[in-house]
Design a protein around this motif. Structure first.
Motif, PDB file in Angstrom:
ATOM      1  N   ASN A 143     -30.644 -56.578 -35.429  1.00  9.09           N
ATOM      2  CA  ASN A 143     -29.715 -55.444 -35.366  1.00  9.09           C
ATOM      3  C   ASN A 143     -29.717 -54.586 -36.622  1.00  9.09           C
ATOM      4  O   ASN A 143     -29.049 -53.548 -36.666  1.00  9.09           O
ATOM      5  N   ALA A 144     -30.418 -55.062 -37.668  1.00  8.67           N
ATOM      6  CA  ALA A 144     -30.340 -54.329 -38.936  1.00  8.67           C
ATOM      7  C   ALA A 144     -31.692 -54.131 -39.603  1.00  8.67           C
ATOM      8  O   ALA A 144     -31.775 -53.584 -40.692  1.00  8.67           O
ATOM      9  N   PHE A 145     -32.770 -54.566 -38.916  1.00  8.32           N
ATOM     10  CA  PHE A 145     -34.050 -54.653 -39.602  1.00  8.32           C
ATOM     11  C   PHE A 145     -34.802 -53.319 -39.674  1.00  8.32           C
ATOM     12  O   PHE A 145     -34.908 -52.594 -38.694  1.00  8.32           O
ATOM     13  N   VAL A 146     -35.293 -53.067 -40.877  1.00 14.11           N
ATOM     14  CA  VAL A 146     -36.193 -51.924 -41.081  1.00 14.11           C
ATOM     15  C   VAL A 146     -37.347 -52.390 -41.960  1.00 14.11           C
ATOM     16  O   VAL A 146     -37.124 -52.928 -43.044  1.00 14.11           O
ATOM     17  N   MET A 147     -38.566 -52.239 -41.465  1.00 11.27           N
ATOM     18  CA  MET A 147     -39.737 -52.550 -42.291  1.00 11.27           C
ATOM     19  C   MET A 147     -40.382 -51.224 -42.670  1.00 11.27           C
ATOM     20  O   MET A 147     -40.662 -50.390 -41.798  1.00 11.27           O
ATOM     21  N   LEU A 148     -40.571 -51.045 -43.957  1.00 11.82           N
ATOM     22  CA  LEU A 148     -41.121 -49.748 -44.376  1.00 11.82           C
ATOM     23  C   LEU A 148     -42.297 -49.958 -45.316  1.00 11.82           C
ATOM     24  O   LEU A 148     -42.434 -51.046 -45.913  1.00 11.82           O
ATOM     25  N   PRO A 149     -43.168 -48.965 -45.427  1.00 12.27           N
ATOM     26  CA  PRO A 149     -44.318 -49.101 -46.321  1.00 12.27           C
ATOM     27  C   PRO A 149     -43.849 -49.367 -47.756  1.00 12.27           C
ATOM     28  O   PRO A 149     -42.802 -48.863 -48.192  1.00 12.27           O
ATOM     29  N   PHE A 150     -44.672 -50.143 -48.456  1.00 10.62           N
ATOM     30  CA  PHE A 150     -44.283 -50.608 -49.783  1.00 10.62           C
ATOM     31  C   PHE A 150     -43.904 -49.447 -50.711  1.00 10.62           C
ATOM     32  O   PHE A 150     -42.878 -49.486 -51.398  1.00 10.62           O
ATOM     33  N   ASP A 151     -44.720 -48.391 -50.705  1.00 18.17           N
ATOM     34  CA  ASP A 151     -44.468 -47.278 -51.635  1.00 18.17           C
ATOM     35  C   ASP A 151     -43.176 -46.548 -51.304  1.00 18.17           C
ATOM     36  O   ASP A 151     -42.495 -46.020 -52.205  1.00 18.17           O
ATOM     37  N   GLN A 152     -42.852 -46.495 -50.013  1.00 22.43           N
ATOM     38  CA  GLN A 152     -41.584 -45.861 -49.617  1.00 22.43           C
ATOM     39  C   GLN A 152     -40.397 -46.676 -50.147  1.00 22.43           C
ATOM     40  O   GLN A 152     -39.427 -46.110 -50.681  1.00 22.43           O
ATOM     41  N   ALA A 153     -40.490 -47.991 -49.978  1.00 24.03           N
ATOM     42  CA  ALA A 153     -39.414 -48.864 -50.473  1.00 24.03           C
ATOM     43  C   ALA A 153     -39.297 -48.762 -51.988  1.00 24.03           C
ATOM     44  O   ALA A 153     -38.199 -48.728 -52.551  1.00 24.03           O
ATOM     45  N   ARG A 154     -40.447 -48.708 -52.609  1.00 23.61           N
ATOM     46  CA  ARG A 154     -40.489 -48.619 -54.073  1.00 23.61           C
ATOM     47  C   ARG A 154     -39.828 -47.326 -54.548  1.00 23.61           C
ATOM     48  O   ARG A 154     -39.042 -47.315 -55.503  1.00 23.61           O
ATOM     49  N   ALA A 155     -40.141 -46.242 -53.826  1.00 27.86           N
ATOM     50  CA  ALA A 155     -39.555 -44.945 -54.189  1.00 27.86           C
ATOM     51  C   ALA A 155     -38.048 -44.943 -53.977  1.00 27.86           C
ATOM     52  O   ALA A 155     -37.295 -44.348 -54.750  1.00 27.86           O
ATOM     53  N   LEU A 156     -37.626 -45.679 -52.927  1.00 25.31           N
ATOM     54  CA  LEU A 156     -36.209 -45.663 -52.587  1.00 25.31           C
ATOM     55  C   LEU A 156     -35.358 -46.448 -53.581  1.00 25.31           C
ATOM     56  O   LEU A 156     -34.310 -45.987 -54.020  1.00 25.31           O
ATOM     57  N   VAL A 157     -35.820 -47.681 -53.942  1.00 21.31           N
ATOM     58  CA  VAL A 157     -34.947 -48.515 -54.791  1.00 21.31           C
ATOM     59  C   VAL A 157     -35.408 -48.650 -56.232  1.00 21.31           C
ATOM     60  O   VAL A 157     -34.605 -48.909 -57.120  1.00 21.31           O
ATOM     61  N   PHE A 158     -36.699 -48.512 -56.483  1.00 20.51           N
ATOM     62  CA  PHE A 158     -37.174 -48.706 -57.858  1.00 20.51           C
ATOM     63  C   PHE A 158     -37.598 -47.391 -58.493  1.00 20.51           C
ATOM     64  O   PHE A 158     -38.078 -47.385 -59.623  1.00 20.51           O
ATOM     65  N   ASP A 159     -37.436 -46.354 -57.728  1.00 19.19           N
ATOM     66  CA  ASP A 159     -37.757 -45.030 -58.246  1.00 19.19           C
ATOM     67  C   ASP A 159     -39.160 -45.006 -58.865  1.00 19.19           C
ATOM     68  O   ASP A 159     -39.365 -44.421 -59.940  1.00 19.19           O
ATOM     69  N   GLY A 160     -40.088 -45.711 -58.229  1.00 19.03           N
ATOM     70  CA  GLY A 160     -41.479 -45.660 -58.683  1.00 19.03           C
ATOM     71  C   GLY A 160     -41.857 -46.669 -59.736  1.00 19.03           C
ATOM     72  O   GLY A 160     -43.027 -46.756 -60.127  1.00 19.03           O
ATOM     73  N   SER A 161     -40.898 -47.451 -60.250  1.00 18.39           N
ATOM     74  CA  SER A 161     -41.254 -48.445 -61.282  1.00 18.39           C
ATOM     75  C   SER A 161     -42.065 -49.583 -60.636  1.00 18.39           C
ATOM     76  O   SER A 161     -41.982 -49.788 -59.421  1.00 18.39           O
ATOM     77  N   PRO A 162     -42.870 -50.355 -61.458  1.00 11.80           N
ATOM     78  CA  PRO A 162     -43.776 -51.371 -60.866  1.00 11.80           C
ATOM     79  C   PRO A 162     -43.055 -52.666 -60.513  1.00 11.80           C
ATOM     80  O   PRO A 162     -43.583 -53.751 -60.749  1.00 11.80           O
ATOM     81  N   GLU A 163     -41.873 -52.570 -59.977  1.00 10.84           N
ATOM     82  CA  GLU A 163     -41.128 -53.787 -59.652  1.00 10.84           C
ATOM     83  C   GLU A 163     -41.346 -54.181 -58.191  1.00 10.84           C
ATOM     84  O   GLU A 163     -41.721 -53.372 -57.363  1.00 10.84           O
ATOM     85  N   ALA A 164     -41.044 -55.428 -57.927  1.00 17.12           N
ATOM     86  CA  ALA A 164     -41.071 -55.928 -56.545  1.00 17.12           C
ATOM     87  C   ALA A 164     -40.108 -57.101 -56.472  1.00 17.12           C
ATOM     88  O   ALA A 164     -39.738 -57.690 -57.502  1.00 17.12           O
ATOM     89  N   THR A 165     -39.713 -57.448 -55.270  1.00 15.68           N
ATOM     90  CA  THR A 165     -38.822 -58.592 -55.126  1.00 15.68           C
ATOM     91  C   THR A 165     -39.605 -59.893 -55.149  1.00 15.68           C
ATOM     92  O   THR A 165     -39.198 -60.870 -55.766  1.00 15.68           O
ATOM     93  N   ALA A 166     -40.734 -59.869 -54.438  1.00  9.32           N
ATOM     94  CA  ALA A 166     -41.509 -61.108 -54.309  1.00  9.32           C
ATOM     95  C   ALA A 166     -42.979 -60.799 -54.183  1.00  9.32           C
ATOM     96  O   ALA A 166     -43.374 -59.666 -53.862  1.00  9.32           O
ATOM     97  N   ILE A 167     -43.770 -61.802 -54.447  1.00  6.49           N
ATOM     98  CA  ILE A 167     -45.210 -61.716 -54.174  1.00  6.49           C
ATOM     99  C   ILE A 167     -45.520 -62.815 -53.157  1.00  6.49           C
ATOM    100  O   ILE A 167     -45.186 -63.986 -53.378  1.00  6.49           O
ATOM    101  N   MET A 168     -46.090 -62.420 -52.045  1.00 11.50           N
ATOM    102  CA  MET A 168     -46.420 -63.398 -51.002  1.00 11.50           C
ATOM    103  C   MET A 168     -47.890 -63.769 -51.131  1.00 11.50           C
ATOM    104  O   MET A 168     -48.746 -62.899 -51.345  1.00 11.50           O
ATOM    105  N   ILE A 169     -48.148 -65.052 -50.996  1.00 10.39           N
ATOM    106  CA  ILE A 169     -49.529 -65.541 -51.129  1.00 10.39           C
ATOM    107  C   ILE A 169     -49.877 -66.366 -49.902  1.00 10.39           C
ATOM    108  O   ILE A 169     -49.200 -67.350 -49.590  1.00 10.39           O
ATOM    109  N   GLN A 170     -50.904 -65.932 -49.206  1.00  5.91           N
ATOM    110  CA  GLN A 170     -51.368 -66.708 -48.055  1.00  5.91           C
ATOM    111  C   GLN A 170     -52.653 -67.433 -48.420  1.00  5.91           C
ATOM    112  O   GLN A 170     -53.545 -66.859 -49.041  1.00  5.91           O
ATOM    113  N   LEU A 171     -52.712 -68.700 -48.026  1.00  6.25           N
ATOM    114  CA  LEU A 171     -53.841 -69.547 -48.410  1.00  6.25           C
ATOM    115  C   LEU A 171     -54.781 -69.776 -47.232  1.00  6.25           C
ATOM    116  O   LEU A 171     -54.391 -69.660 -46.075  1.00  6.25           O
ATOM    117  N   THR A 172     -55.997 -70.152 -47.570  1.00  6.11           N
ATOM    118  CA  THR A 172     -56.964 -70.485 -46.530  1.00  6.11           C
ATOM    119  C   THR A 172     -56.486 -71.718 -45.774  1.00  6.11           C
ATOM    120  O   THR A 172     -56.518 -71.765 -44.554  1.00  6.11           O
TER     121      THR A 172
END
Lengths: 464, 243
Positions: A253-282
């Motif tokens: 009921n509340a989900f929005v998935m948006l491109p990374f750069d859009q999210a970055r522009a919205l909350v980090f104003d372009g700074s190189p921050e992120a909430t998490a780094i996801m790593i997928q393994l073989t």
């Protein structure tokens, strides 16, 4: 000779032996099918989570404990430096298939066209990376993930919303989403909600101030407003490219998935921050080793970051699997009890019928233990036949059910999966069930066998 | 018990008493009581005597006289309530269950009224069966079983099952089985009770022949006194006492 006598006695009492072996077989079959289902859940739920979140995730230290209340203080300051550090490590090169940043955010979403607005929970992702993650099927269970629906360009201004969110924003029909109808105009006949109207005007005004313009692609538009890390309200205007059902209704009921750069522009104003780094393994089997290695790299580099297994971040898997494992244990215990009583009854009858034979064997100088072994061997053989029967029926029936294409939706999924009873695919489990059947067949025979071995020789010889 | 004590009442029962007589069994004041439906029954009222080695001794008496009870005590499948028993000079009165089993496996062979063959085994396997208690290779067991079946005249039907042969033949198999472990004592409880008179005579003759051929001691419990060859040692029990 003991086994010969045991086998021939089973053949001699063919109907009883078959009935007992069938009871064991059917009990084992139920355990195998339920176990096969639990196994498929184990693999299926993990696969879903690995496709969505990766095997490992890196967060700023303290984020999992305190980040929800104060996310701006627990962001990864420079995600690209952390990713570069990990990618540069040759030892990890073979293990990592995808490494990608993610931004978690929340705010208010509004559709100016319908006048609907709603709080949203968002994820900013690199769609190309996430789509690659969703192709992961490391266990070969044939469970491909749903593509994100986002364009590959991380700066694209398209978003994907949850089905419930689409419904509430009134964009289902515009997106032509199947099984999704826009809510009827609940406000018809009532006075307009002044707060909602005020918000819509505010967002529209802000959008104008921000210089956002209509896209003109025909897709419904969405204004997303959130606070930046400095606490300043910010707004972006995007188009809703698709609506996708989410596993949990509250999230849907509340989900929005948006491109990374859009999210970055919205909350980090372009700074190189992120909430998490996801790593997928073989291979998920390497998760612990890779996690340790990555943790070492991060610590050595002086980064205030920690690596976590996805089960540490989200306890859903552990809970779901724990629940099914408990159900399996209870059902198995009941089945074991039924088998125990069946075997007990069969061995008791056999003992009664062969009292004279027992007396004869004892008179010939065999100790009590020999008599015990004689009957236990018979039970072990019955258990063996029952186990073989269970395996044969389990493999056959699971194949048939799997081929039937029955579908169900696991708790962690938004879309239904085809039921796959993994019996032969988990040979250790299947053999363990078979071994367990033999063990309980022998265990159930211990008491009547013990009593048989303690029979008085003279009284035994006088019977029959 | 004194090994050279002359058994009472045996002189007129053809026991060769010229000393020394090696004794297979000596028993003194053997009593046996048991409870049947809360009623105490005295099956043996104090039996004393001896059984000479290397002979066929008959135990006779009417039905319910206690002869089978005595035979069970002699065969160590039952214990006396009181009294003493020695077999081949060894006091066996108070052997533990395991020790009694070991003694039986080494020294005693059994022949039962209703043959008591194991129905799922072939004749040869039946004869081979008691040899499992002996340290023998499988091949040696098979060969010995075959030899004893040959000895009792059943060499041609070794692979048959007990259900496929006559009662007399079954008892022959039982004789072969009792002999196969080469015991020092064979106890036979009414071995002819389920057989016709001709077959009964054949079985008694076979036992006598086997006793002589393999130099063992045979004790036969029977109520059919007409089967007892002349000059055979006899112990007669009536109402739990020696007659």
């Amino acid at each position: 000779m003991i086994w010969k006598i045991a086998f021939r006695n089973l053949v001699k009492n063919g109907r009883r032996s078959v009935t007992t072996a069938l009871a064991i077989g059917v009990g084992g079959l139920a355990a195998l099918l339920l176990g096969g289902f639990v196994t498929s859940i184990w693999y299926g739920v993990q696969t879903s989570m690995i496709q969505d979140q990766g095997n490992l995730q890196i967060y700023r230290n303290g984020y999992l404990e305190f980040g929800a209340a104060n996310p701006e203080d627990y962001t990864i300051p420079d995600w690209s430096a952390a990713i570069a550090l990990i990618k540069a490590d040759e030892a990890l090169a073979r293990d990592i298939t995808v490494i990608t940043p993610r931004i978690d955010l929340a705010g208010i979403a509004g559709n100016a066209a319908t006048g609907n607005s709603k709080t949203f929970i968002g994820q900013g992702v690199v769609a190309a990376d996430l789509d690659r993650m969703r192709q992961w099927d490391g266990w070969g269970i044939g469970q491909p993930g749903t593509p994100t629906g986002l364009p590959a360009d991380p700066a694209a201004d398209k978003v994907v919303v949850g089905l419930g969110m689409a419904r509430m924003l009134g964009v289902c029909e515009a997106l032509a989403v199947p099984d999704c109808k826009d809510a009827p105009d609940a406000g018809a006949g009532r006075e307009a909600d002044p707060a909602a109207a005020e918000y819509t005007d505010l967002v529209a005004g802000d959008a104008e101030l921000a210089g956002l313009t209509e896209q003109g692609t025909g897709l419904p538009q969405l204004n997303l407003m959130a606070a930046t890390t400095e606490g300043v309200p910010n707004i972006i205007r995007v188009e809703i490219a698709a609506a996708r059902a989410q596993a949990v209704r509250a999230l849907d009921n509340a989900f929005v998935m948006l491109p990374f750069d859009q999210a970055r522009a919205l909350v980090f104003d372009g700074s190189p921050e992120a909430t998490a780094i996801m790593i997928q393994l073989t291979s998920p089997d390497r998760a612990e080793a890779v996690k340790t290695r990555i943790q070492g790299l991060l610590t050595d580099a002086g980064m205030d970051l920690s690596a976590y297994h996805f089960t540490e971040v989200d306890p859903t898997f552990t809970r779901i699997f724990g629940m099914f494992a408990f159900i399996f244990a209870v059902v198995s215990a009941v089945l074991a009890l039924v088998i125990v009583f069946t075997i007990f009854n069969t061995v008791s009858m056999t003992v009664v019928e062969r009292v004279k034979e027992i007396g004869t064997i004892r008179a010939m100088g065999f100790r009590r233990g020999f008599v015990g072994r004689l009957f236990l061997a018979e039970s072990a053989l019955t258990g063996l036949f029952g186990a073989a029967l269970a395996l044969a029926m389990g493999i056959g029936l699971s194949r048939m059910i799997n081929a039937a294409g029955v579908q169900w939706t696991p708790p962690s999924n938004a879309t239904p999966l085809t039921v796959q009873l993994m019996v032969l695919e988990n040979p250790v489990f299947a053999l363990s069930v078979a071994l367990f059947l033999i063990v309980i067949a022998v265990a159930a025979a211990i008491w009547p066998t013990f009593r048989a071995s303690r029979l008085n020789i003279v009284e035994s010889l006088q019977r029959g | 018990m004194n090994q050279h004590t002359e058994p009472a009442n045996f002189e007129d029962r053809n026991i060769p008493l010229d000393a020394p007589h090696p004794l297979a069994a000596q028993f003194e004041a053997i009593t046996k009581e048991y409870t049947l439906d809360k009623v105490k029954v005295r099956a043996l009222g104090g039996i004393s005597g001896a059984i000479v080695q290397g002979a066929t001794t008959f135990i006779t008496g009417p039905s319910g006289s206690g002869k089978s009870t005595f035979l069970n005590i002699l065969g160590l499948v039952d214990r006396p309530t009181s009294g003493a028993l020695s077999l081949f000079g060894e006091d066996v009165t108070r052997l533990s269950d395991a020790a009694a089993a070991d003694f039986r496996s080494r020294n005693i062979g059994f022949i039962f009224q209703s043959f008591n063959l194991i129905p799922v085994l072939s004749l040869r396997e039946n004869v081979e069966f008691p040899l499992l208690r002996h340290r023998m290779s499988a091949r040696a067991r098979r060969d010995r079983a075959a030899a004893y079946l040959e000895a009792v005249g059943l060499g041609g039907m070794m692979d048959r099952r007990p259900g496929e042969i006559s009662g007399g033949q079954r008892q022959r198999v039982a004789v072969a089985r009792a002999l196969a472990t080469e015991p020092r004592l064979i106890v036979a409880d009414e071995p002819t009770a389920n057989l016709d008179s001709r077959t009964s005579r054949e079985i008694v003759a076979l036992l006598a022949r086997m006793q002589a051929e393999f130099d063992t001691t045979v004790v036969i419990c029977t109520h059919e006194t007409q089967l007892i060859p002349p000059q055979s040692p006899v112990i007669e029990i009536i109402d739990g006492r020696l007659a």
